[in-house]
Design a protein around this motif. Structure first.
Motif, PDB file in Angstrom:
ATOM      1  N   ALA A   1       0.782  -1.089   0.096  1.00 58.83           N
ATOM      2  CA  ALA A   1       0.451   0.195   0.478  1.00 58.83           C
ATOM      3  C   ALA A   1       0.706   0.816   0.051  1.00 58.83           C
ATOM      4  O   ALA A   1       2.603   1.215   0.172  1.00 58.83           O
ATOM      5  CB  ALA A   1      -1.571  -0.534   1.620  1.00 58.83           C
ATOM      6  N   ILE A   2       0.061   2.161  -0.076  1.00 59.63           N
ATOM      7  CA  ILE A   2       0.940   3.694  -0.723  1.00 59.63           C
ATOM      8  C   ILE A   2      -0.004   4.374   0.334  1.00 59.63           C
ATOM      9  O   ILE A   2      -1.163   4.745   0.049  1.00 59.63           O
ATOM     10  CB  ILE A   2       1.657   4.454  -1.769  1.00 59.63           C
ATOM     11  CG1 ILE A   2      -0.042   3.850  -3.168  1.00 59.63           C
ATOM     12  CG2 ILE A   2       3.024   3.418  -2.149  1.00 59.63           C
ATOM     13  CD1 ILE A   2       0.643   4.247  -4.387  1.00 59.63           C
ATOM     14  N   ASN A   3       0.178   5.800   0.527  1.00 58.81           N
ATOM     15  CA  ASN A   3      -1.163   7.015   0.937  1.00 58.81           C
ATOM     16  C   ASN A   3      -1.539   7.384  -0.331  1.00 58.81           C
ATOM     17  O   ASN A   3      -0.705   7.254  -1.152  1.00 58.81           O
ATOM     18  CB  ASN A   3      -0.403   8.164   1.820  1.00 58.81           C
ATOM     19  CG  ASN A   3       1.188   8.794   1.088  1.00 58.81           C
ATOM     20  OD1 ASN A   3       1.749   8.021   0.593  1.00 58.81           O
ATOM     21  ND2 ASN A   3       0.400   9.946   0.367  1.00 58.81           N
ATOM     22  N   ALA A   4      -2.895   8.184  -0.442  1.00 64.31           N
ATOM     23  CA  ALA A   4      -3.036   8.372  -1.015  1.00 64.31           C
ATOM     24  C   ALA A   4      -3.580   9.752  -1.408  1.00 64.31           C
ATOM     25  O   ALA A   4      -3.121  10.811  -1.391  1.00 64.31           O
ATOM     26  CB  ALA A   4      -4.300   7.580  -1.958  1.00 64.31           C
ATOM     27  N   ASN A   5      -4.941   9.781  -1.469  1.00 68.54           N
ATOM     28  CA  ASN A   5      -5.250  11.743  -1.887  1.00 68.54           C
ATOM     29  C   ASN A   5      -4.902  12.281  -0.133  1.00 68.54           C
ATOM     30  O   ASN A   5      -4.735  11.946   0.731  1.00 68.54           O
ATOM     31  CB  ASN A   5      -6.940  11.792  -1.020  1.00 68.54           C
ATOM     32  CG  ASN A   5      -7.641  10.835  -2.885  1.00 68.54           C
ATOM     33  OD1 ASN A   5      -7.503  10.135  -2.594  1.00 68.54           O
ATOM     34  ND2 ASN A   5      -8.542  10.806  -3.047  1.00 68.54           N
ATOM     35  N   PHE A   6      -4.813  13.701  -0.782  1.00 65.60           N
ATOM     36  CA  PHE A   6      -4.942  14.933   0.511  1.00 65.60           C
ATOM     37  C   PHE A   6      -5.788  14.427   1.290  1.00 65.60           C
ATOM     38  O   PHE A   6      -7.176  14.554   0.740  1.00 65.60           O
ATOM     39  CB  PHE A   6      -4.580  16.051  -0.470  1.00 65.60           C
ATOM     40  CG  PHE A   6      -3.281  16.198  -1.156  1.00 65.60           C
ATOM     41  CD1 PHE A   6      -2.600  16.784  -0.961  1.00 65.60           C
ATOM     42  CD2 PHE A   6      -3.253  16.233  -2.444  1.00 65.60           C
ATOM     43  CE1 PHE A   6      -1.312  16.887  -1.628  1.00 65.60           C
ATOM     44  CE2 PHE A   6      -2.701  16.098  -3.517  1.00 65.60           C
ATOM     45  CZ  PHE A   6      -1.029  16.756  -2.937  1.00 65.60           C
ATOM     46  N   SER A   7      -6.025  15.411   2.357  1.00 64.61           N
ATOM     47  CA  SER A   7      -7.297  14.819   3.343  1.00 64.61           C
ATOM     48  C   SER A   7      -6.554  16.279   4.321  1.00 64.61           C
ATOM     49  O   SER A   7      -5.824  16.262   4.828  1.00 64.61           O
ATOM     50  CB  SER A   7      -6.962  13.309   4.101  1.00 64.61           C
ATOM     51  OG  SER A   7      -6.183  13.484   4.174  1.00 64.61           O
ATOM     52  N   TRP A   8      -7.840  15.997   5.240  1.00 64.41           N
ATOM     53  CA  TRP A   8      -8.030  17.034   6.389  1.00 64.41           C
ATOM     54  C   TRP A   8      -8.854  16.134   7.461  1.00 64.41           C
ATOM     55  O   TRP A   8      -9.831  15.360   7.091  1.00 64.41           O
ATOM     56  CB  TRP A   8      -7.936  18.424   5.697  1.00 64.41           C
ATOM     57  CG  TRP A   8      -7.490  19.334   6.688  1.00 64.41           C
ATOM     58  CD1 TRP A   8      -8.132  20.407   7.951  1.00 64.41           C
ATOM     59  CD2 TRP A   8      -6.195  19.829   6.896  1.00 64.41           C
ATOM     60  NE1 TRP A   8      -6.930  21.586   8.439  1.00 64.41           N
ATOM     61  CE2 TRP A   8      -5.692  20.887   7.823  1.00 64.41           C
ATOM     62  CE3 TRP A   8      -5.197  18.672   6.162  1.00 64.41           C
ATOM     63  CZ2 TRP A   8      -4.802  21.226   8.017  1.00 64.41           C
ATOM     64  CZ3 TRP A   8      -3.733  19.689   6.511  1.00 64.41           C
ATOM     65  CH2 TRP A   8      -3.698  20.831   7.721  1.00 64.41           C
ATOM     66  N   TYR A   9      -8.806  17.456   8.758  1.00 69.05           N
ATOM     67  CA  TYR A   9      -9.226  16.318   9.881  1.00 69.05           C
ATOM     68  C   TYR A   9      -9.790  17.127  10.486  1.00 69.05           C
ATOM     69  O   TYR A   9      -9.268  18.213  11.322  1.00 69.05           O
ATOM     70  CB  TYR A   9      -7.761  15.571  10.401  1.00 69.05           C
ATOM     71  CG  TYR A   9      -7.013  16.192  10.555  1.00 69.05           C
ATOM     72  CD1 TYR A   9      -6.396  16.611  11.223  1.00 69.05           C
ATOM     73  CD2 TYR A   9      -5.856  16.361   9.055  1.00 69.05           C
ATOM     74  CE1 TYR A   9      -4.889  17.613  11.314  1.00 69.05           C
ATOM     75  CE2 TYR A   9      -4.409  17.120   9.272  1.00 69.05           C
ATOM     76  CZ  TYR A   9      -4.257  18.016  10.457  1.00 69.05           C
ATOM     77  OH  TYR A   9      -3.456  18.529  10.647  1.00 69.05           O
ATOM     78  N   ASP A  10     -10.280  16.239  12.172  1.00 70.48           N
ATOM     79  CA  ASP A  10     -10.672  16.912  13.231  1.00 70.48           C
ATOM     80  C   ASP A  10      -9.713  16.658  14.171  1.00 70.48           C
ATOM     81  O   ASP A  10      -9.092  17.772  14.474  1.00 70.48           O
ATOM     82  CB  ASP A  10     -11.658  16.637  13.570  1.00 70.48           C
ATOM     83  CG  ASP A  10     -11.581  15.061  14.417  1.00 70.48           C
ATOM     84  OD1 ASP A  10     -11.432  14.470  13.901  1.00 70.48           O
ATOM     85  OD2 ASP A  10     -13.226  14.951  15.138  1.00 70.48           O
ATOM     86  N   ASP A  11      -8.280  15.620  13.664  1.00 71.02           N
ATOM     87  CA  ASP A  11      -7.499  15.418  14.412  1.00 71.02           C
ATOM     88  C   ASP A  11      -6.726  14.262  13.632  1.00 71.02           C
ATOM     89  O   ASP A  11      -7.030  13.294  13.608  1.00 71.02           O
ATOM     90  CB  ASP A  11      -7.831  14.197  15.884  1.00 71.02           C
ATOM     91  CG  ASP A  11      -6.876  14.735  16.806  1.00 71.02           C
ATOM     92  OD1 ASP A  11      -5.595  14.541  16.850  1.00 71.02           O
ATOM     93  OD2 ASP A  11      -7.254  14.129  18.222  1.00 71.02           O
ATOM     94  N   ASP A  12      -5.689  14.478  13.698  1.00 67.11           N
ATOM     95  CA  ASP A  12      -4.672  13.756  12.603  1.00 67.11           C
ATOM     96  C   ASP A  12      -3.632  12.553  13.700  1.00 67.11           C
ATOM     97  O   ASP A  12      -3.243  12.543  13.719  1.00 67.11           O
ATOM     98  CB  ASP A  12      -3.447  14.494  12.062  1.00 67.11           C
ATOM     99  CG  ASP A  12      -3.089  15.460  12.638  1.00 67.11           C
ATOM    100  OD1 ASP A  12      -2.985  15.085  14.317  1.00 67.11           O
ATOM    101  OD2 ASP A  12      -1.377  15.815  12.491  1.00 67.11           O
ATOM    102  N   VAL A  13      -4.505  11.755  13.968  1.00 64.52           N
ATOM    103  CA  VAL A  13      -4.343  10.819  14.982  1.00 64.52           C
ATOM    104  C   VAL A  13      -5.361   9.441  14.388  1.00 64.52           C
ATOM    105  O   VAL A  13      -5.921   9.854  13.602  1.00 64.52           O
ATOM    106  CB  VAL A  13      -4.827  10.946  16.515  1.00 64.52           C
ATOM    107  CG1 VAL A  13      -3.731  12.004  16.903  1.00 64.52           C
ATOM    108  CG2 VAL A  13      -5.862  10.874  16.664  1.00 64.52           C
ATOM    109  N   ALA A  14      -4.963   8.118  14.250  1.00 58.73           N
ATOM    110  CA  ALA A  14      -5.687   6.493  14.005  1.00 58.73           C
ATOM    111  C   ALA A  14      -7.322   7.683  14.832  1.00 58.73           C
ATOM    112  O   ALA A  14      -6.923   7.589  15.893  1.00 58.73           O
ATOM    113  CB  ALA A  14      -4.756   5.938  14.737  1.00 58.73           C
TER     114      ALA A  14
END
Length: 337
Positions: A103-116
């Motif tokens: 696997a690789i990382n894909a789309n740009f994204s944004w978050y409420d908290d950048d954690v699992a």
């Protein structure tokens, strides 16, 4: 045997005066081969831009996926959470998707908290096993401030769509240019990075792309990126996908890097585009990069392992630190017997 090259790479399209090393392809999984590459100089040392070679440490991992192999299929991060997806690290993604081998990382994204398990919204089309995860013609939750991707100038405007039969196409999918998704079983999207990352740090979609770079890194075998002495996108880790001219091979490429390193470690868009061409790609698309850049694989014993060196905190002392992101792209296949 590794190949030390100055004039051309394994692809006849890879013309460059920058010395680099690109290994032979090695079987990695059924229908998936791996190669690695290194270079110590920038690829964009063209006389009109850089009159002398510029030191730039580059390490790349490349996976070549045979789209004609009937054992091969694809998987992306499924819909989840209260936005669009639940954040995860790449090894966390592989632990959950046990049929995914790499696997690789894909789309740009944004978050409420950048954690699992944080809530993430994506930029651009995302489809997982036939289910639309992000429709770029609609607002991204929860801010709902206009279509996720308004036009070709917004982040995530170019989609890579894959049918159930593994036919790959690249197409603009935006509010201004909606597409027929009926044949898309898997999809991710990319583009140049958000312009606001360099200023406000606010990257909630929709976001305009950084100026001066193309929507496709490689088109018809030609490097489309603009060579610059000081790239506005900065020297950092990069992730990209590419397709061979005969549509047989899909290439997954990561270029390690850290934008806050004391030395130039990583690449700009011109560099990652050149690695795509060296690998054999005729078409190439930039995905999320920087601290998000990651590649990992599944092994029989010990669980998922990293194949690259991510810098999740984008600081020199965080080598091997994974970042939780909202979107991954994985290859479903079998281990070699």
């Amino acid at each position: 045997m590794d190949q030390a090259v100055t004039d051309r790479g394994t692809s006849t399209q890879a013309q460059t005066s920058t010395p680099y090393v690109f290994s032979d392809w090695q079987p990695w999984y059924v229908g998936v081969d791996r190669a690695v590459g290194t270079a110590d100089l920038a690829f964009d040392a063209v006389p009109s831009v850089l009159t002398a070679p510029v030191a730039r440490k580059q390490y790349v991992n490349v996976l070549r996926v045979d789209l004609t192999n009937q054992n091969v299929s694809f998987c992306t991060t499924p819909k989840g959470g209260s936005y669009q997806t639940c954040g995860d690290t790449i090894t966390g993604f592989l632990s959950k998707e046990t049929d995914v081998m790499v696997a690789i990382n894909a789309n740009f994204s944004w978050y409420d908290d950048d954690v699992a398990n944080g809530n993430f919204s994506l930029m651009g089309l995302a489809i997982s096993k036939g289910s639309v995860v992000c429709d770029p013609t609609q607002p991204a939750p929860p801010l709902m401030q206009g279509a996720d991707v308004r036009d070709q100038n917004d982040v995530g405007a170019m989609a890579m769509m894959i049918s159930e039969g593994n036919a790959v196409t690249f197409q603009l999918v935006t509010q201004d240019n909606p597409a027929d998704l009926s044949n898309a079983y898997t999809a991710i999207a990319g583009s140049p990075q958000p312009a606001s990352v360099q200023s406000s740090g606010n990257s909630w979609p929709p976001q305009e792309q950084v100026e001066g770079q193309p929507i496709l890194l490689v088109d018809n075998g030609v490097n489309q990126a603009r060579p610059e002495q000081c790239p506005v996108e900065e020297i950092a880790g990069r992730t990209a996908v590419g397709l061979s001219a005969d549509n047989q091979y899909l290439y997954l490429v990561t270029l390690d890097g850290c934008e806050n390193a004391a030395w130039h470690y990583g690449g700009g868009y011109y560099d990652i585009a050149q690695w795509l061409i060296i690998a054999g790609a005729s078409t190439g698309l930039n995905l999320d990069g920087g601290g998000s850049t990651a590649m990992a694989c599944s092994v029989v014993d010990g669980g998922p392992v990293l194949m690259n060196i991510p810098f999740g905190k984008e600081t020199q002392g965080t080598a091997g630190t994974q970042r939780a992101v909202g979107s991954f792209f994985g290859v479903v296949t079998q281990r070699l017997s």
